[in-house]
Design an enzyme around this catalytic site. Structure first.
Site, PDB file in Angstrom:
ATOM      1  N   GLY A  26      -9.381   7.124   2.150  1.00 23.02           N
ATOM      2  CA  GLY A  26      -7.955   7.202   1.802  1.00 23.02           C
ATOM      3  C   GLY A  26      -7.825   7.587   0.336  1.00 23.02           C
ATOM      4  O   GLY A  26      -6.869   7.236  -0.352  1.00 23.02           O
ATOM      5  N   GLY A  30      -1.788   7.480  -2.787  1.00 20.49           N
ATOM      6  CA  GLY A  30      -1.185   6.909  -3.993  1.00 20.49           C
ATOM      7  C   GLY A  30      -2.096   5.900  -4.664  1.00 20.49           C
ATOM      8  O   GLY A  30      -2.174   5.848  -5.898  1.00 20.49           O
ATOM      9  N   ASP A  52     -10.711  11.421   2.839  1.00 17.18           N
ATOM     10  CA  ASP A  52      -9.308  11.292   3.265  1.00 17.18           C
ATOM     11  C   ASP A  52      -9.116  12.290   4.389  1.00 17.18           C
ATOM     12  O   ASP A  52      -9.925  13.226   4.558  1.00 17.18           O
ATOM     13  CB  ASP A  52      -8.360  11.609   2.077  1.00 17.18           C
ATOM     14  CG  ASP A  52      -6.952  11.043   2.287  1.00 17.18           C
ATOM     15  OD1 ASP A  52      -6.246  11.506   3.209  1.00 17.18           O
ATOM     16  OD2 ASP A  52      -6.548  10.146   1.530  1.00 17.18           O
ATOM     17  N   ILE A 136      -7.901  -2.813   1.732  1.00 17.77           N
ATOM     18  CA  ILE A 136      -6.642  -2.779   0.973  1.00 17.77           C
ATOM     19  C   ILE A 136      -5.467  -2.488   1.909  1.00 17.77           C
ATOM     20  O   ILE A 136      -4.360  -2.989   1.718  1.00 17.77           O
ATOM     21  CB  ILE A 136      -6.739  -1.702  -0.138  1.00 17.77           C
ATOM     22  CG1 ILE A 136      -7.816  -2.106  -1.164  1.00 17.77           C
ATOM     23  CG2 ILE A 136      -5.382  -1.479  -0.814  1.00 17.77           C
ATOM     24  CD1 ILE A 136      -8.156  -1.024  -2.184  1.00 17.77           C
ATOM     25  N   ASP A 169      -2.310 -10.100  -6.142  1.00 22.14           N
ATOM     26  CA  ASP A 169      -1.462 -11.301  -6.217  1.00 22.14           C
ATOM     27  C   ASP A 169      -1.789 -12.135  -7.454  1.00 22.14           C
ATOM     28  O   ASP A 169      -0.886 -12.669  -8.105  1.00 22.14           O
ATOM     29  CB  ASP A 169      -1.628 -12.134  -4.934  1.00 22.14           C
ATOM     30  CG  ASP A 169      -1.225 -11.339  -3.699  1.00 22.14           C
ATOM     31  OD1 ASP A 169      -0.200 -10.628  -3.777  1.00 22.14           O
ATOM     32  OD2 ASP A 169      -1.931 -11.396  -2.684  1.00 22.14           O
ATOM     33  N   HIS A 196      -1.919 -12.227   2.339  1.00 22.87           N
ATOM     34  CA  HIS A 196      -1.297 -11.224   1.469  1.00 22.87           C
ATOM     35  C   HIS A 196      -0.013 -10.675   2.091  1.00 22.87           C
ATOM     36  O   HIS A 196       0.081  -9.490   2.412  1.00 22.87           O
ATOM     37  CB  HIS A 196      -2.286 -10.090   1.160  1.00 22.87           C
ATOM     38  CG  HIS A 196      -1.670  -9.032   0.271  1.00 22.87           C
ATOM     39  ND1 HIS A 196      -1.353  -9.276  -1.051  1.00 22.87           N
ATOM     40  CD2 HIS A 196      -1.286  -7.759   0.520  1.00 22.87           C
ATOM     41  CE1 HIS A 196      -0.797  -8.196  -1.563  1.00 22.87           C
ATOM     42  NE2 HIS A 196      -0.741  -7.251  -0.632  1.00 22.87           N
TER      43      HIS A 196
HETATM   44  N1  LIG Z   1      -3.841  -5.053  -0.526  1.00 24.20           N
HETATM   45  C1  LIG Z   1      -2.862  -4.826  -1.368  1.00 24.20           C
HETATM   46  O1  LIG Z   1      -2.624  -5.643  -2.268  1.00 24.20           O
HETATM   47  C2  LIG Z   1      -2.051  -3.595  -1.289  1.00 24.20           C
HETATM   48  C3  LIG Z   1      -2.115  -2.791  -0.184  1.00 24.20           C
HETATM   49  N2  LIG Z   1      -1.383  -1.630  -0.093  1.00 24.20           N
HETATM   50  C4  LIG Z   1      -1.528  -0.826   1.124  1.00 24.20           C
HETATM   51  O2  LIG Z   1      -2.428   0.242   0.891  1.00 24.20           O
HETATM   52  C5  LIG Z   1      -2.169   1.299   1.841  1.00 24.20           C
HETATM   53  C6  LIG Z   1      -2.132   2.653   1.150  1.00 24.20           C
HETATM   54  O3  LIG Z   1      -1.053   2.743   0.272  1.00 24.20           O
HETATM   55  P1  LIG Z   1      -0.762   4.104  -0.546  1.00 24.20           P
HETATM   56  O4  LIG Z   1      -2.019   4.580  -1.156  1.00 24.20           O
HETATM   57  O5  LIG Z   1       0.391   3.845  -1.387  1.00 24.20           O
HETATM   58  O6  LIG Z   1      -0.370   5.086   0.652  1.00 24.20           O
HETATM   59  P2  LIG Z   1      -0.430   6.704   0.662  1.00 24.20           P
HETATM   60  O7  LIG Z   1       0.317   7.156   1.854  1.00 24.20           O
HETATM   61  O8  LIG Z   1      -0.045   7.233  -0.660  1.00 24.20           O
HETATM   62  O9  LIG Z   1      -1.979   6.995   0.843  1.00 24.20           O
HETATM   63  C7  LIG Z   1      -2.666   6.696   2.026  1.00 24.20           C
HETATM   64  C8  LIG Z   1      -3.740   7.729   2.219  1.00 24.20           C
HETATM   65  O10 LIG Z   1      -4.470   7.383   3.394  1.00 24.20           O
HETATM   66  C9  LIG Z   1      -4.812   8.600   4.009  1.00 24.20           C
HETATM   67  N3  LIG Z   1      -5.176   8.376   5.404  1.00 24.20           N
HETATM   68  C10 LIG Z   1      -4.360   8.148   6.470  1.00 24.20           C
HETATM   69  N4  LIG Z   1      -5.082   8.015   7.579  1.00 24.20           N
HETATM   70  C11 LIG Z   1      -6.387   8.157   7.226  1.00 24.20           C
HETATM   71  C12 LIG Z   1      -7.606   8.140   7.925  1.00 24.20           C
HETATM   72  N5  LIG Z   1      -7.652   7.958   9.245  1.00 24.20           N
HETATM   73  N6  LIG Z   1      -8.749   8.337   7.231  1.00 24.20           N
HETATM   74  C13 LIG Z   1      -8.721   8.540   5.892  1.00 24.20           C
HETATM   75  N7  LIG Z   1      -7.586   8.580   5.178  1.00 24.20           N
HETATM   76  C14 LIG Z   1      -6.442   8.385   5.836  1.00 24.20           C
HETATM   77  C15 LIG Z   1      -3.587   9.494   3.836  1.00 24.20           C
HETATM   78  O11 LIG Z   1      -3.897  10.858   4.032  1.00 24.20           O
HETATM   79  C16 LIG Z   1      -3.204   9.162   2.409  1.00 24.20           C
HETATM   80  O12 LIG Z   1      -3.799  10.035   1.477  1.00 24.20           O
HETATM   81  C17 LIG Z   1      -0.851   0.919   2.517  1.00 24.20           C
HETATM   82  O13 LIG Z   1      -1.119   0.366   3.780  1.00 24.20           O
HETATM   83  C18 LIG Z   1      -0.260  -0.138   1.598  1.00 24.20           C
HETATM   84  O14 LIG Z   1       0.596  -1.015   2.258  1.00 24.20           O
HETATM   85  C19 LIG Z   1      -0.588  -1.240  -1.123  1.00 24.20           C
HETATM   86  C20 LIG Z   1      -0.501  -1.994  -2.269  1.00 24.20           C
HETATM   87  C21 LIG Z   1      -1.164  -3.253  -2.421  1.00 24.20           C
HETATM   88  O1  LIG Z   2       4.231  -4.566  -0.954  1.00 24.09           O
HETATM   89  C1  LIG Z   2       3.524  -3.754  -0.325  1.00 24.09           C
HETATM   90  O2  LIG Z   2       3.830  -3.280   0.771  1.00 24.09           O
HETATM   91  C2  LIG Z   2       2.242  -3.350  -0.929  1.00 24.09           C
HETATM   92  C3  LIG Z   2       1.487  -4.550  -1.292  1.00 24.09           C
HETATM   93  O3  LIG Z   2       0.781  -5.134  -0.491  1.00 24.09           O
HETATM   94  C4  LIG Z   2       1.724  -5.140  -2.604  1.00 24.09           C
HETATM   95  O4  LIG Z   2       2.280  -4.487  -3.493  1.00 24.09           O
HETATM   96  O5  LIG Z   2       1.366  -6.314  -2.778  1.00 24.09           O
END
Ligand SMILES: NC(=O)C1=CN([C@@H]2O[C@H](COP(=O)(O)OP(=O)(O)OC[C@H]3O[C@@H](n4cnc5c(N)ncnc54)[C@H](O)[C@@H]3O)[C@@H](O)[C@H]2O)C=CC1
Ligand SMILES: O=C([O-])CC(=O)C(=O)O
Length: 336
Positions: A26, A30, A52, A136, A169, A196
């Site tokens: 991925g 973002g 990705d 993540i 967090d 989370h």
């Molecule tokens: N654990 C945490 O604290 C946090 C988790 N997240 C989560 O992280 C995830 C990603 O968020 P963003 O990067 O903002 O999203 P994004 O949409 O900007 O990036 C996701 C990427 O994953 C890729 N992708 C989709 N399916 C795929 C696959 N089968 N194989 C490889 N790549 C693939 C997409 O092409 C894209 O580039 C979301 O589920 C979000 O909720 C976000 C913030 C905090």
């Molecule tokens: O809020 C969301 O969806 C992304 C996330 O997990 C965070 O920012 O903690």
């Protein structure tokens, strides 16, 4: 038994030689892009593999010009590219999946992200079964059990190597407290336990140097719903990416430091945990000491006050359901 110890020996040897391949699945997203950049700046990472379903060769080419020693490659979006990105990896970070839009809960992402994470986990079970997996993609409370089930089905599950990344967090909690108390966030060590999402996120201010804050309902809520603040501010363009990249890079660094023999590396992380198993909650985030083989010691919650006890109670109900949902998904949809 023999296979596991051989795998462990191989991983340890690579770590002892300080050769660490790290893979981001991925990587063009973002989170994936700034996370990959931060990993390129980490001298413990000697090889960076970026994958990705779109754009990773470009991200790889771009980051490869950063003048640190590690090699970087962005792999093609194909099963072969995925396999090559994973092969020999010591740490695999998975931010692949869709982020929230305003009005959504993390659980609303389940329908899309569960199968993305399941399929990537299948590839990891096949091509890098010995790696530490840092999940993540949301909903973390469900995606981590999904990965565990996939690894169990493949016969390669090692609970010491599977981590839900909840670092953001504690990053947020220390930052928010420092704003209130006018301190340096690096001196604020706030324990956050549970899961989370929303009420499953439980900050334990009574254990910090500001026990008075445990009765600050507004602050507790801000830590629990910090993600929503960013989702709202981004207004449809996604959720936290930059702070998450920092948090993910910190977690990966901790795993690598421990793998390379550093003692006393402790991170809060969502792991298979004995703490609430008797209540049917198999995964829980608490302070975890990391070692050369992943999870070394899962620390107990420690003393909490009455308000925090109530928060933990509320957390456990939701968490149990989120975990069961992940397990049930793999049972019903094992994939091809
Ligand atoms: N654990 C945490 O604290 C946090 C988790 N997240 C989560 O992280 C995830 C990603 O968020 P963003 O990067 O903002 O999203 P994004 O949409 O900007 O990036 C996701 C990427 O994953 C890729 N992708 C989709 N399916 C795929 C696959 N089968 N194989 C490889 N790549 C693939 C997409 O092409 C894209 O580039 C979301 O589920 C979000 O909720 C976000 C913030 C905090
Ligand atoms: O809020 C969301 O969806 C992304 C996330 O997990 C965070 O920012 O903690």
């Amino acid at each position: 038994m023999f296979a596991a110890s051989k795998i462990q020996r191989r991983a340890f040897t690579a770590s002892a030689r300080n050769l660490s391949k790290v893979t981001v699945l991925g990587a063009a997203g973002g989170i994936g892009q700034p996370l990959s950049l931060l990993l390129k700046l980490n001298p413990r990472v000697t090889e960076l593999a970026l994958y990705d379903i779109r754009g990773s060769p470009g991200v790889g080419a771009d980051i490869s010009h950063v003048n640190t020693k590690s090699s970087v490659k962005g792999y093609d979006a194909s099963p072969e590219g995925l396999a090559a990105a994973l092969k020999g990896s010591e740490v695999v970070l998975i931010p692949a999946g869709v982020p929230r839009k305003p009005g959504m809960t993390r659980d609303d992402l389940f329908n899309t992200n569960a199968s993305i994470v399941r399929d990537l986990a299948k590839a990891a079970a096949k091509h890098s079964p010995e790696a530490s997996l840092l999940i993540i993609a949301n909903p973390v409370n469900s995606t981590v059990p999904i990965v565990a089930e996939v690894f169990k089905n493949a016969g390669v599950y090692n609970p010491k190597k599977l981590f839900g990344v909840t670092t953001l967090d504690v990053v947020r909690a220390s930052r928010f407290v420092s704003e209130i108390k006018d301190t340096d966030p690096k001196d604020e060590n706030i324990t956050v336990v549970g899961g989370h999402s929303g009420v499953t996120i439980v900050p334990l201010f009574s254990q910090s140097s500001h026990p008075d804050l445990s009765s600050d309902a507004e602050l507790v809520k801000r830590v629990q719903f910090g993600g929503d603040e960013v989702v709202k501010a981004k207004d449809g363009a996604g959720s936290a990416t930059l702070s998450m990249a920092m948090a993910g890079a910190r977690m990966a660094d901790s795993v690598l430091r421990a793998a390379q023999g550093e003692k006393g590396v402790i991170e809060p992380t969502f792991v298979e945990s004995p703490l609430y198993k008797d209540q049917g909650v198999d995964f829980f985030s608490s302070q975890v000491e990391l070692g050369p083989n992943g999870v070394e010691t899962i620390h107990p919650i420690g003393p909490v006050d009455a308000a925090e006890e109530k928060l933990i109670e509320a957390c456990l109900g939701d968490l149990k359901k989120n975990i069961e949902k992940g397990v049930a998904f793999v049972a019903a949809n094992p994939g091809n």
